[in-house]
Design a protein around this motif. Structure first.
Motif, PDB file in Angstrom:
ATOM      1  N   PRO A  33       0.833  -1.214   0.000  1.00 55.46           N
ATOM      2  CA  PRO A  33       0.000   0.000   0.000  1.00 55.46           C
ATOM      3  C   PRO A  33       0.865   1.261   0.000  1.00 55.46           C
ATOM      4  O   PRO A  33       1.785   1.388   0.810  1.00 55.46           O
TER       5      PRO A  33
ATOM      6  N   ARG B 292       0.179  -1.403   9.392  1.00 58.51           N
ATOM      7  CA  ARG B 292       1.430  -1.201   8.647  1.00 58.51           C
ATOM      8  C   ARG B 292       2.374  -0.374   9.515  1.00 58.51           C
ATOM      9  O   ARG B 292       2.206   0.839   9.667  1.00 58.51           O
TER      10      ARG B 292
ATOM     11  N   LEU C  84      -1.737   4.426   7.829  1.00 61.40           N
ATOM     12  CA  LEU C  84      -1.120   3.130   7.562  1.00 61.40           C
ATOM     13  C   LEU C  84      -0.963   2.318   8.847  1.00 61.40           C
ATOM     14  O   LEU C  84      -1.155   1.094   8.851  1.00 61.40           O
TER      15      LEU C  84
ATOM     16  N   ARG D 295      -3.924   0.442   9.772  1.00 63.42           N
ATOM     17  CA  ARG D 295      -4.118  -0.745   8.931  1.00 63.42           C
ATOM     18  C   ARG D 295      -3.095  -1.832   9.249  1.00 63.42           C
ATOM     19  O   ARG D 295      -2.962  -2.816   8.508  1.00 63.42           O
TER      20      ARG D 295
END
Length: 294
Positions: free
Chosen positions: A206, A231, A226, A229
């Protein structure tokens, strides 16, 4: 006993064949200065452009960071290496010399046409207003090429800069694509396309666009998105052509690594020439005065 007539006939036959072959070879020889002309090949024209080729004016924004001008100068050295004989010049919208209006005036005085290649990533205010307005006000005949934009060569340069910074695939990967930002919605759309292409290049990681000014999200906002999510191994990809205030601020937020600006990457030099060539050959290039009215 050898027949003398047979020996003579064989010698005569051999001499005849030699004479025939020699005559054939001599028939292919041209007098000095009259060598057959071959049609020019495409790579010949690219390596040695005709003197009538318009000047390539690479237009940077300008920066108070002294590294910016030096970086763009190295980029244009690469462009000259790729296209020997082409007149390549650097100009700036503001802050650094030479300024664009000075460069256009100098070209007009020399009777030279020009193609302006913006060293900018997307069609913001500078591309759609400032550059066409400068061309419209100048005595030189010039056209404005497209900005660098979403192109595989740009993505190649971005991926290489990330690799140089230490990027390796791993768990929880993510990338923030940091750029300057613009209020023009076309600019945001172009940066999103670049982000999508970079994500594909990195194997589906991503990639979230973020901006240093004038648009959202900011780099910290993109990092938080991020993280939400899952990340947590996130790199900042610097989508800037040269060092400057925005690039420095964006890199400072990186929780892991931040890539260097694109600078004199070989793929970027090829992209500059690609934009120049497309502008020269496009029959539907929008005139500067029309762009200025957008």
């Amino acid at each position: 006993m050898t027949d003398p007539d047979s020996t003579f006939d064989s010698a005569a036959e051999l001499l005849g064949r030699i004479t025939e072959q020699l005559g054939s070879r001599l028939g292919q020889v041209r007098p000095y200065g009259h060598a057959p002309r071959r049609p020019p090949r495409k790579h010949d024209e690219e390596a040695h452009p005709p003197m009538t080729a318009p000047t390539l004016v690479a237009v940077g924004h300008g920066s108070r960071d002294p590294r910016a001008r030096a970086t763009l100068a190295r980029l244009l050295d690469r462009v000259r290496e790729l296209r020997p004989g082409l007149d390549v010049r650097l100009a700036h919208i503001e802050l650094n010399a030479p300024l664009l209006d000075e460069t256009l005036a100098d070209l007009a005085a020399g009777g030279r046409d020009a193609v302006l290649v913006p060293l900018l990533l997307a069609p913001g205010h500078h591309v759609t207003h400032d550059l066409p307005a400068a061309v419209a006000a100048a005595p030189a005949h010039a056209r404005v090429a497209d900005p660098l934009g979403a192109h595989p060569l740009l993505v190649e340069a971005l991926a290489d800069r990330l690799a140089e910074a230490g990027w390796t695939p791993g768990e929880g990967d993510g990338v923030v694509l940091a750029s300057a930002g613009s209020r023009d919605p076309r600019s945001g759309a172009e940066i999103r396309r670049i982000a999508a292409l970079l994500g594909e290049r990195l194997g589906g990681v991503p990639v979230v666009p973020a901006y240093a000014s004038a648009a959202a999200p900011t780099v910290p906002d993109a990092l938080r998105a991020l993280a939400a999510r899952g990340r947590h191994r996130v790199a900042v990809a610097s989508c800037f052509t040269a060092p400057g205030l925005f690039a420095t601020r964006a890199a400072a937020h990186a929780p892991w690594i931040a890539s260097a600006p694109l600078g004199a990457h070989p793929a970027l030099a090829r992209l500059v020439l690609h934009r120049y060539d497309r502008s020269r050959t496009a029959r539907t290039t929008t005139p500067a005065r029309e762009l200025a009215a957008i």
